[in-house]
Design a protein around this motif. Structure first.
Motif, mmCIF file in Angstrom:
data_model
loop_
_atom_site.group_PDB
_atom_site.id
_atom_site.type_symbol
_atom_site.label_atom_id
_atom_site.label_comp_id
_atom_site.label_asym_id
_atom_site.label_seq_id
_atom_site.Cartn_x
_atom_site.Cartn_y
_atom_site.Cartn_z
ATOM 1 N N ASP A 190 -1.727 -1.429 4.735
ATOM 2 C CA ASP A 190 -3.170 -1.318 4.732
ATOM 3 C C ASP A 190 -3.797 -2.696 4.849
ATOM 4 O O ASP A 190 -3.109 -3.703 4.965
ATOM 5 C CB ASP A 190 -3.667 -0.607 3.467
ATOM 6 C CG ASP A 190 -3.318 -1.362 2.189
ATOM 7 O OD1 ASP A 190 -2.618 -2.399 2.275
ATOM 8 O OD2 ASP A 190 -3.729 -0.934 1.111
ATOM 9 N N GLY A 191 -5.113 -2.726 4.832
ATOM 10 C CA GLY A 191 -5.838 -3.977 4.973
ATOM 11 C C GLY A 191 -6.795 -3.909 6.149
ATOM 12 O O GLY A 191 -6.687 -3.052 7.024
ATOM 13 N N SER A 192 -7.739 -4.825 6.164
ATOM 14 C CA SER A 192 -8.714 -4.899 7.247
ATOM 15 C C SER A 192 -8.904 -6.369 7.640
ATOM 16 O O SER A 192 -9.770 -7.043 7.096
ATOM 17 C CB SER A 192 -10.046 -4.276 6.814
ATOM 18 O OG SER A 192 -10.984 -4.331 7.862
ATOM 19 N N ALA A 194 -4.934 -5.006 8.820
ATOM 20 C CA ALA A 194 -3.584 -4.860 8.268
ATOM 21 C C ALA A 194 -2.637 -5.693 9.127
ATOM 22 O O ALA A 194 -2.586 -5.517 10.344
ATOM 23 C CB ALA A 194 -3.161 -3.398 8.289
ATOM 24 N N ALA A 224 -8.092 -8.690 4.573
ATOM 25 C CA ALA A 224 -6.759 -8.632 5.190
ATOM 26 C C ALA A 224 -5.666 -8.495 4.148
ATOM 27 O O ALA A 224 -5.779 -8.984 3.023
ATOM 28 C CB ALA A 224 -6.529 -9.889 6.021
ATOM 29 N N ARG A 225 -4.589 -7.817 4.549
ATOM 30 C CA ARG A 225 -3.375 -7.733 3.738
ATOM 31 C C ARG A 225 -2.174 -7.941 4.644
ATOM 32 O O ARG A 225 -2.176 -7.546 5.807
ATOM 33 C CB ARG A 225 -3.271 -6.387 3.017
ATOM 34 C CG ARG A 225 -4.302 -6.204 1.902
ATOM 35 C CD ARG A 225 -4.131 -4.854 1.208
ATOM 36 N NE ARG A 225 -2.843 -4.746 0.548
ATOM 37 C CZ ARG A 225 -2.591 -5.178 -0.685
ATOM 38 N NH1 ARG A 225 -3.545 -5.764 -1.404
ATOM 39 N NH2 ARG A 225 -1.406 -5.017 -1.225
ATOM 40 N N ARG A 252 -2.477 -10.184 -2.011
ATOM 41 C CA ARG A 252 -2.656 -9.837 -0.611
ATOM 42 C C ARG A 252 -1.359 -9.742 0.190
ATOM 43 O O ARG A 252 -1.393 -9.410 1.374
ATOM 44 C CB ARG A 252 -3.573 -10.882 0.050
ATOM 45 C CG ARG A 252 -5.003 -10.846 -0.468
ATOM 46 C CD ARG A 252 -5.683 -9.576 -0.007
ATOM 47 N NE ARG A 252 -6.994 -9.397 -0.618
ATOM 48 C CZ ARG A 252 -7.805 -8.394 -0.337
ATOM 49 N NH1 ARG A 252 -7.415 -7.465 0.525
ATOM 50 N NH2 ARG A 252 -8.966 -8.291 -0.936
#
Length: 376
Positions: A190-192, A194, A224-225, A252
């Motif tokens: 996930d993440g934005s 990712a 972000a991740r 993260r």
């Protein structure tokens, strides 16, 4: 000698032998480059295709129109019995075997030798350089993933100044993208954006520089991740220490470790960006798989990655060992419209990197080499 892409017969020759595999079908299942390459040639118009593989015992398997001939000994005779127009030898580290093959084949048969990330052998074994220089006349052409990879072999004498080399990827991927929501549920990525890492935690892949770049990029990409998949962790202690020492990275970065290959389409498809810090690569299989599944490359500016990304046209390239430049590339790629980028990636993969694209390129090379051989 037949020429033209609709008539050439080809035999792929593999002297490397994985002694852990005792069944022919298990070997074919594991080494998809053998089956993928051979089947791609048939689709590209080859007249007949076979593979001769060194093995612990003699056997024969036919799959999808390709004959796989397993030999405990006598590989040159097995190849010659097929009367090929082109013999394709995998690996530059078998010069004596290739010379013996030349002596067994019809003089009209062309031999091409393909590099499979075996460049390190040049420095490790001086005797190999001597053998390569002594036997190079048996070869009509050499194949590399990137044109610049041929230079070290020329300098070592494996390739004569007037011998041709060609650029073609040694493999492709059959991975298919997974629907984004399902992929994220299955993988936990996930993440934005990712961001996904796939590669060993070693000096060549340079995870510490990537972590530095990711940490810097978080100032502009706070959502972000980074998920890191790796099979070996030579720098594992240093990576974990770097993460633990940073309050930003601790929250993260996810160290996922080993992931079964059948699960990888979900990981690649869930990612927006694919990052790795390689200083050199022979083929870049993980990057090919990432592109196939729609993850945007954010990779180092090295020859193989330039080829795979069309010179950065479908990704962002950055300077090896430069954390600040890695951050710049992550930010640049992370701000792009993901839907538009994924469509470009799919088109790029189909045109340049798919097995069909590799097969067409290989047949064009074979046709040119065979025509030159017939004119000797």
């Amino acid at each position: 000698m037949k020429t033209g892409q609709t008539s050439l017969s080809v035999v792929q020759v593999n002297y490397a032998c994985d002694k852990r595999l005792t069944e022919p079908d298990a070997l074919l299942d594991r080494y998809f480059t053998l089956t993928g390459w051979s089947e791609a040639l048939l689709r590209a118009g080859a007249g007949a295709v076979a593979t001769v593989q060194r093995f612990s015992r003699d056997a024969r398997v036919t799959r999808n129109g390709v004959d796989y001939i397993f030999c405990r000994a006598g590989i040159p005779a097995a190849v010659a019995a097929r009367r090929p127009d082109v013999a394709h030898v995998n690996g530059l580290t078998f010069p004596v075997q290739t010379w013996r093959l030349r002596r067994a084949l019809d003089p009209a048969c062309a031999i091409v030798v393909q590099s499979h990330a075996d460049g390190g052998a040049i420095g490790r074994t001086p005797a190999l350089r001597l053998l390569g220089r002594a036997t190079r006349g048996a070869v009509d052409a050499f194949l590399f993933a990137a044109d610049s990879h041929a230079e070290a072999w020329r300098q070592a004498g494996f390739i004569a100044p007037d011998q041709p080399s060609y650029q073609v990827m040694p493999a492709s991927s059959t991975l298919q993208p997974v629907a984004r929501e399902q992929a994220r549920r299955d993988s936990g990525v996930d993440g934005s954006p990712a961001i996904l890492w796939v590669g060993r935690l070693n000096a060549n892949k340079d995870p510490l520089t990537v972590l530095e770049g990711f940490e810097r990029a978080l100032r502009d990409l706070p959502g972000a991740r980074l998920t890191m998949i790796f099979g070996t962790d030579e720098l594992g202690a240093e990576v974990r220490a770097r993460i633990s020492q940073s309050s930003v990275l601790r929250d993260r970065v996810r160290l996922a470790g080993i992931v079964a290959h059948e699960r990888m389409p979900s990981f690649f498809s869930a990612a927006d960006l694919f990052v790795v810090g390689s200083h050199h690569e022979g083929s870049g299989y993980s990057l090919m798989e990432a592109i196939a599944c729609g993850a945007v490359p954010v990779v180092t500016d090295i020859p193989t990655f330039r080829v795979l990304t069309g010179g950065g046209a479908v990704g962002a390239l950055w300077t090896t060992g430069d954390g600040a430049d890695c951050a710049r590339a992550l930010i640049e790629a992370g701000r792009r419209d993901p839907h538009a980028v994924r469509a470009r990636l799919a088109d790029h993969f189909a045109r340049e990197l798919s097995w069909d694209a590799v097969g067409r390129r290989a047949m064009a090379i074979y046709d040119e080499v065979a025509a030159r051989r017939s004119g000797m």
